[in-house]
Each structure stands twice: as structure tokens, then as C-alpha cells.
Design a protein around this motif. Structure first.
Motif, short mmCIF file in Angstrom:
data_model
loop_
_atom_site.label_atom_id
_atom_site.label_comp_id
_atom_site.label_asym_id
_atom_site.label_seq_id
_atom_site.Cartn_x
_atom_site.Cartn_y
_atom_site.Cartn_z
N ALA A 1 1.18 -1.69 -0.30
CA ALA A 1 0.00 -0.16 0.10
C ALA A 1 0.71 1.05 0.26
N ASP A 2 2.42 1.07 0.21
CA ASP A 2 2.81 2.18 0.38
C ASP A 2 3.80 2.49 -0.64
N SER A 3 3.34 2.17 -2.41
CA SER A 3 3.75 1.77 -3.42
C SER A 3 3.55 3.93 -3.83
N ARG A 4 3.96 4.22 -4.87
CA ARG A 4 3.76 5.68 -5.25
C ARG A 4 1.92 5.59 -5.62
N GLU A 5 1.69 4.79 -5.75
CA GLU A 5 -0.27 4.92 -5.91
C GLU A 5 -1.07 4.79 -5.38
N GLY A 6 -0.09 3.66 -4.44
CA GLY A 6 -1.21 3.72 -2.89
C GLY A 6 -0.96 4.94 -2.03
N ILE A 7 0.63 5.66 -2.03
CA ILE A 7 0.52 7.03 -1.06
C ILE A 7 -0.31 8.44 -1.74
N ASP A 8 -0.38 7.99 -3.55
CA ASP A 8 -0.85 8.99 -4.01
C ASP A 8 -2.44 9.16 -3.83
N ARG A 9 -3.35 8.19 -3.72
CA ARG A 9 -4.28 8.23 -3.87
C ARG A 9 -4.87 8.39 -2.45
N GLY B 1 -2.24 11.46 7.72
CA GLY B 1 -2.71 11.29 8.28
C GLY B 1 -3.91 11.33 7.38
N GLY B 2 -4.88 10.77 8.32
CA GLY B 2 -6.61 10.81 7.27
C GLY B 2 -7.07 10.20 7.94
N HIS B 3 -8.59 9.99 7.77
CA HIS B 3 -9.93 9.99 8.10
C HIS B 3 -11.00 9.37 7.26
N ASP B 4 -11.83 8.32 8.00
CA ASP B 4 -12.91 7.18 7.35
C ASP B 4 -14.14 8.32 7.36
N GLY B 5 -14.07 10.22 8.50
CA GLY B 5 -15.27 10.52 8.23
C GLY B 5 -16.05 10.79 10.30
N HIS B 6 -15.47 9.63 10.76
CA HIS B 6 -15.71 9.44 12.58
C HIS B 6 -14.44 9.55 12.93
N ARG B 7 -13.19 8.59 11.95
CA ARG B 7 -12.14 8.83 13.40
C ARG B 7 -10.91 8.93 12.20
N GLY B 8 -9.76 9.48 12.80
CA GLY B 8 -8.67 9.37 12.59
C GLY B 8 -7.58 8.36 12.51
N PHE B 9 -6.93 8.84 11.79
CA PHE B 9 -6.10 7.45 11.67
C PHE B 9 -4.30 8.16 11.40
N VAL B 10 -3.05 8.16 12.54
CA VAL B 10 -2.13 8.56 11.65
C VAL B 10 -0.92 7.47 11.57
N GLN B 11 -0.22 7.47 10.69
CA GLN B 11 1.20 6.59 10.04
C GLN B 11 2.04 7.53 10.28
N HIS B 12 3.45 6.46 9.67
CA HIS B 12 4.50 6.24 8.75
C HIS B 12 5.41 7.83 10.23
N LEU C 1 -3.09 10.56 -0.27
CA LEU C 1 -2.80 11.53 -0.47
C LEU C 1 -4.12 12.35 -0.67
N ARG C 2 -4.22 11.69 -2.14
CA ARG C 2 -5.57 12.87 -2.42
C ARG C 2 -7.00 12.68 -2.29
N ARG C 3 -6.77 11.68 -1.22
CA ARG C 3 -8.02 11.35 -0.39
C ARG C 3 -8.41 11.99 0.33
N SER D 1 -1.47 15.07 5.96
CA SER D 1 -0.17 14.89 6.39
C SER D 1 0.43 15.82 5.65
N VAL D 2 1.68 15.64 6.48
CA VAL D 2 3.20 16.83 6.93
C VAL D 2 4.09 16.20 6.22
N VAL D 3 5.20 17.11 6.21
CA VAL D 3 6.49 17.37 6.05
C VAL D 3 6.95 18.18 6.65
N ALA D 4 8.48 17.90 7.13
CA ALA D 4 8.95 19.04 7.65
C ALA D 4 10.20 18.57 6.48
N GLU D 5 11.42 20.08 6.99
CA GLU D 5 12.22 19.95 6.15
C GLU D 5 12.65 21.17 6.32
#
Length: 143
Positions: free
Chosen positions: A29-37, A61-72, A39-41, A46-50
Motif C-alpha cells: 500500500a506504500d507504493s507511489r500509487e498507494g500513497i498518491d491515492r 494523517g487521514g480519516h474515515d469521516g468518523h475517526r482519524g488515523f496517523v501513520q509513518h 494523499l488525494r483522499r 499529511s505533513v513533512v518537515a524540511e
């Protein structure tokens, strides 16, 4: 330190960071296509530090409309102990809250003691009342 929303243009640098970060496991799921999907959803969650134009931290970060989820959540070893991880978490949670999300979950590898200490220090609590179950639709052992 510069913080901004993650884009798919960050993919190669993010994967390189994740591969060097103990406690982060990459899957199909961490393929370029998976991450792109992802981020678009979940735009802007999702945040980066430079630092000096180099990606040194991520949180997704993401959510399903009810609960949030963080990863990576990952911070380059050269930039740890500078509060970057805490700031990434705060920015991600603030973005989720703007979406109306009041409770956020994360999954942590059972042997990630450093991660357990970090998340506990930030006020996250381990759950002992639920069990996580997964079902693999495509049969891939790395799904």
C-alpha cells in the motif's frame, strides 16, 4: 525548520526516510500509487518537515469521516531530539480537528519500544479493550 503539507513529489525522499527509520514497516500500500491515492483522499492532513531543502520528517494523517488515523511518523536520525516529531503530530492533529475529527488512532509495531515511549509522552494511551483484525483481499503477504 519548514513544515508543509506532504505531496506526491515527496514520495522518493519519504520512502528513503521510512526505510531508514526503525519501527516503520513498508507494505504494498506504500507504493507511489498507494500513497498518491491516500494523499488525494486526505488532502492537507499529511505533513513533512524540511531542513535546508531536505525532507527530514513525515507524518501521514487521514480519516474515515468518523475517526482519524496517523501513520509513518519518521524523523531523520540527524534531526531527532529537536521536537520535530512532536510538531509534526501537533500539525497533523490540528488538521484532523479542522475536519471535525475528535479521536485519532495509530498502529504501532508491538516491539517498537521507542515509539511506545514517544506516543505515551504525548498523551496517547494504548488500548487493551480491542483487538486488531486484518483481511487481505489480494492474497499478497505484503499487502
Amino acid at each position: 525548520m519548514h513544515y508543509r503539507p506532504m505531496t506526491i513529489d515527496d514520495y522518493d525522499a519519504a520512502v528513503a526516510l521510512w526505510q531508514q527509520t526503525p519501527g516503520v514497516r513498508l507494505r504494498d500500500a506504500d507504493s507511489r500509487e498507494g500513497i498518491d491515492r491516500y494523499l488525494r483522499r486526505n488532502p492537507g492532513l499529511s505533513v513533512v518537515a524540511e531542513a535546508e531543502g531536505r525532507l527530514v520528517g513525515t507524518i501521514m494523517g487521514g480519516h474515515d469521516g468518523h475517526r482519524g488515523f496517523v501513520q509513518h511518523l519518521a524523523v531523520a536520525s540527524s534531526h531527532r531530539r529537536l521536537d520535530i516529531g512532536t510538531r509534526l503530530v501537533r500539525r497533523c492533529l490540528e488538521a484532523l480537528e479542522r475536519e471535525g475529527i475528535q479521536k485519532t488512532h495509530l498502529m504501532l509495531l508491538a516491539d517498537n519500544e521507542t515509539g511506545k515511549q514517544f506516543w505515551t509522552r504525548l498523551g496517547w494511551e494504548p488500548r487493551h479493550d480491542i483487538a486488531l483484525y486484518s483481511f487481505i483481499l489480494n492474497g499478497s503477504p505484503n499487502a
